[in-house]
Write an enzyme that holds these catalytic residues in place. Structure first.
Site, PDB file in Angstrom:
ATOM      1  N   THR A  71      18.184  13.178  99.292  1.00 30.24           N
ATOM      2  CA  THR A  71      16.810  13.733  99.352  1.00 30.24           C
ATOM      3  C   THR A  71      16.132  13.307 100.973  1.00 30.24           C
ATOM      4  O   THR A  71      15.822  14.125 101.704  1.00 30.24           O
ATOM      5  CB  THR A  71      15.907  13.335  98.145  1.00 30.24           C
ATOM      6  N   GLN A 168      27.358  17.673  95.985  1.00 29.37           N
ATOM      7  CA  GLN A 168      28.307  17.997  94.655  1.00 29.37           C
ATOM      8  C   GLN A 168      29.648  18.370  95.043  1.00 29.37           C
ATOM      9  O   GLN A 168      30.497  18.433  94.084  1.00 29.37           O
ATOM     10  CB  GLN A 168      27.624  19.137  94.040  1.00 29.37           C
ATOM     11  N   SER A 188      24.985  11.823  98.650  1.00 26.72           N
ATOM     12  CA  SER A 188      24.595  10.920  97.939  1.00 26.72           C
ATOM     13  C   SER A 188      25.478  10.242  96.868  1.00 26.72           C
ATOM     14  O   SER A 188      26.347  10.629  96.199  1.00 26.72           O
ATOM     15  CB  SER A 188      23.696  11.495  96.951  1.00 26.72           C
ATOM     16  N   ALA A 189      25.539   8.732  97.156  1.00 25.47           N
ATOM     17  CA  ALA A 189      26.554   7.999  96.398  1.00 25.47           C
ATOM     18  C   ALA A 189      26.605   8.174  94.946  1.00 25.47           C
ATOM     19  O   ALA A 189      27.871   8.067  94.315  1.00 25.47           O
ATOM     20  CB  ALA A 189      26.219   6.464  96.743  1.00 25.47           C
ATOM     21  N   HIS A 190      25.431   8.412  94.101  1.00 27.91           N
ATOM     22  CA  HIS A 190      25.672   8.377  92.602  1.00 27.91           C
ATOM     23  C   HIS A 190      26.101   9.588  92.336  1.00 27.91           C
ATOM     24  O   HIS A 190      26.430   9.567  90.967  1.00 27.91           O
ATOM     25  CB  HIS A 190      24.314   8.009  92.125  1.00 27.91           C
ATOM     26  N   THR A 226      15.218  -1.934 106.016  1.00 21.13           N
ATOM     27  CA  THR A 226      16.175  -2.811 105.844  1.00 21.13           C
ATOM     28  C   THR A 226      17.522  -2.220 104.926  1.00 21.13           C
ATOM     29  O   THR A 226      17.035  -1.262 104.213  1.00 21.13           O
ATOM     30  CB  THR A 226      15.796  -3.852 104.804  1.00 21.13           C
ATOM     31  N   CYS A 313      17.118  17.781  88.250  1.00 22.69           N
ATOM     32  CA  CYS A 313      15.668  17.454  88.670  1.00 22.69           C
ATOM     33  C   CYS A 313      14.653  18.395  88.192  1.00 22.69           C
ATOM     34  O   CYS A 313      13.563  17.832  87.941  1.00 22.69           O
ATOM     35  CB  CYS A 313      15.500  17.879  90.283  1.00 22.69           C
TER      36      CYS A 313
END
Ligand code: PLP
Length: 367
Positions: A71, A168, A188-190, A226, A313
């Site tokens: 996002t 995806q 996106s890693a997840h 960070t 979502c």
């Protein structure tokens, strides 16, 4: 009874090696920007991960910028083009639709869920070529693979840049930046068995993108804040695992394909969205006209089987999916569609449990 998880497109079950590394890093201390020993140690995790993510996309590490997820990656890239001409597809993730702004022009899709190339060419053939074209590589709801390399080449001929949301696709197919011919990519890693809340922007060599997160000079001034060292380390090892196990996807595809055959045996009234199009091997979007997805999902949930309706979502809101509507489905049909998405830990017994539960629903509804 064990629960069955078939919602990998919402978030994938984390790989054990990811959990181990994230846990290890969380036991340590150090800001990756600090120059002392602890900081340098944290920095090593970040730079190792950068190399692992770079390998997944076949780029050099300096082309990888870590973010808090797709996002943010999407908002970052699109923030630079909102006041210019942007083309997006009609089936983009809500993050793209919102971040591209109201003036973005939507490329229609065919009933198979693939971008309508004739319409796309007509939209490119405009006095003012788009500054940016943004089309996802794999649709989150149907798994349909878009002809990104061909689209990107056409965009480049007009002098337009091309951005693909490859969220995806990562771990499910080749996402080499060069093969896809794109300028920017969001990850996106997840979605590939890494941790939630960490992602990346991959950029073409020598290309710049807008600064969106302002503050400190992290990520060579491209993204302030960070580093999420543990998350980034987890993304790195997930990327390495994904790259080394891409061939295993065939097994997942076999499970998916036999599941679809069985669904058809249970009812010949089903519609599998995008069935005729090239699709990644883990996703099925199946409609059973007349039974609302909400009813199906609740009955499945009571049997301990977790799937999704439309995109994660929007699950919970049970609106008709904009993707299925764009493919020409009626409101009612779109509202009866379930998304079943498999992943590395899915077993035949999971699929059997889903099929048994779904068969009961269909029998009850058609008696
Ligand atoms: N793009 C696609 C295709 C997605 O499926 C998702 C998540 O569902 C996103 C972007 C947003 O990813 P995240 O919520 O991890 O930022």
């Amino acid at each position: 009874m064990n629960k069955v998880y078939l919602d990998y497109n919402a978030t994938a079950r984390m790989r054990p090696e990811v959990i181990d590394l994230v846990t290890k890093v969380m036991h340590e201390v150090g800001n990756a920007s600090s120059v002392h020993d602890f900081g340098r140690h944290a920095r090593k995790y970040v730079e190792d991960a950068r190399e692992q993510v770079a390998n997944l996309c076949n780029v050099t590490p300096d082309q990888v910028t870590f973010t808090s997820g797709a996002t943010e990656s999407i908002n970052t890239i699109l923030s630079g083009y909102r006041d210019k001409r942007i083309l997006i597809s009609a089936i983009e993730h809500p993050a793209v639709i919102a971040a591209a702004g109201n003036n973005a022009e939507k490329i229609p899709v065919t009933s198979d869920g693939i971008v309508d190339m004739d319409a796309y060419k007509r939209m490119l053939d405009n006095e003012t070529p788009p500054a940016l074209v943004c089309v996802m590589l794999v649709n989150s709801e149907t798994g349909v693979i878009q002809p990104i390399a061909e689209m990107a080449k056409l965009a480049h001929e007009k002098g337009s840049l091309f951005f693909t949301d490859a969220v995806q696709a990562a771990g499910r197919m080749d996402i080499s930046l060069d093969t896809l011919s794109v300028d920017f990519m969001a990850l996106s890693a997840h979605k590939f068995a890494g941790p939630q809340g960490v992602g990346a922007i991959i950029r073409g060599s020598g290309l710049d993108f807008p600064k969106f997160m302002l503050g400190g000079g992290q990520e060579k001034n491209y993204r302030a804040g960070t580093h999420n060292t543990a998350g980034i380390a987890g993304m790195g090892i997930a990327a390495e695992w994904a790259l080394n196990h891409i061939a295993d996807y065939k097994k997942i595809q076999n499970l998916r394909d036999t599941m679809e055959q069985k669904l058809r045996q249970i009812s010949n009234q089903i519609k599998i969205y995008g069935e005729q199009a090239p699709r990644v091997g883990n996703t099925t979007n199946v409609g059973f006209p007349g039974i609302p997805a909400q009813t199906q999902m609740m009955a499945l949930d009571l049997d301990g089987v977790c799937v999704s309706s439309g995109s994660a979502c929007s699950s919970g809101s049970f609106k008709a999916s904009h993707v299925l509507l764009a493919m020409g489905a009626s409101e009612e049909d779109a509202k009866s569609a379930l998304r079943i998405s498999l992943g590395w830990a899915t077993t035949q017994s999971d699929i059997n449990r889903f099929l048994e539960s779904w068969e009961k629903i269909v029998k009850r509804a058609t008696q």
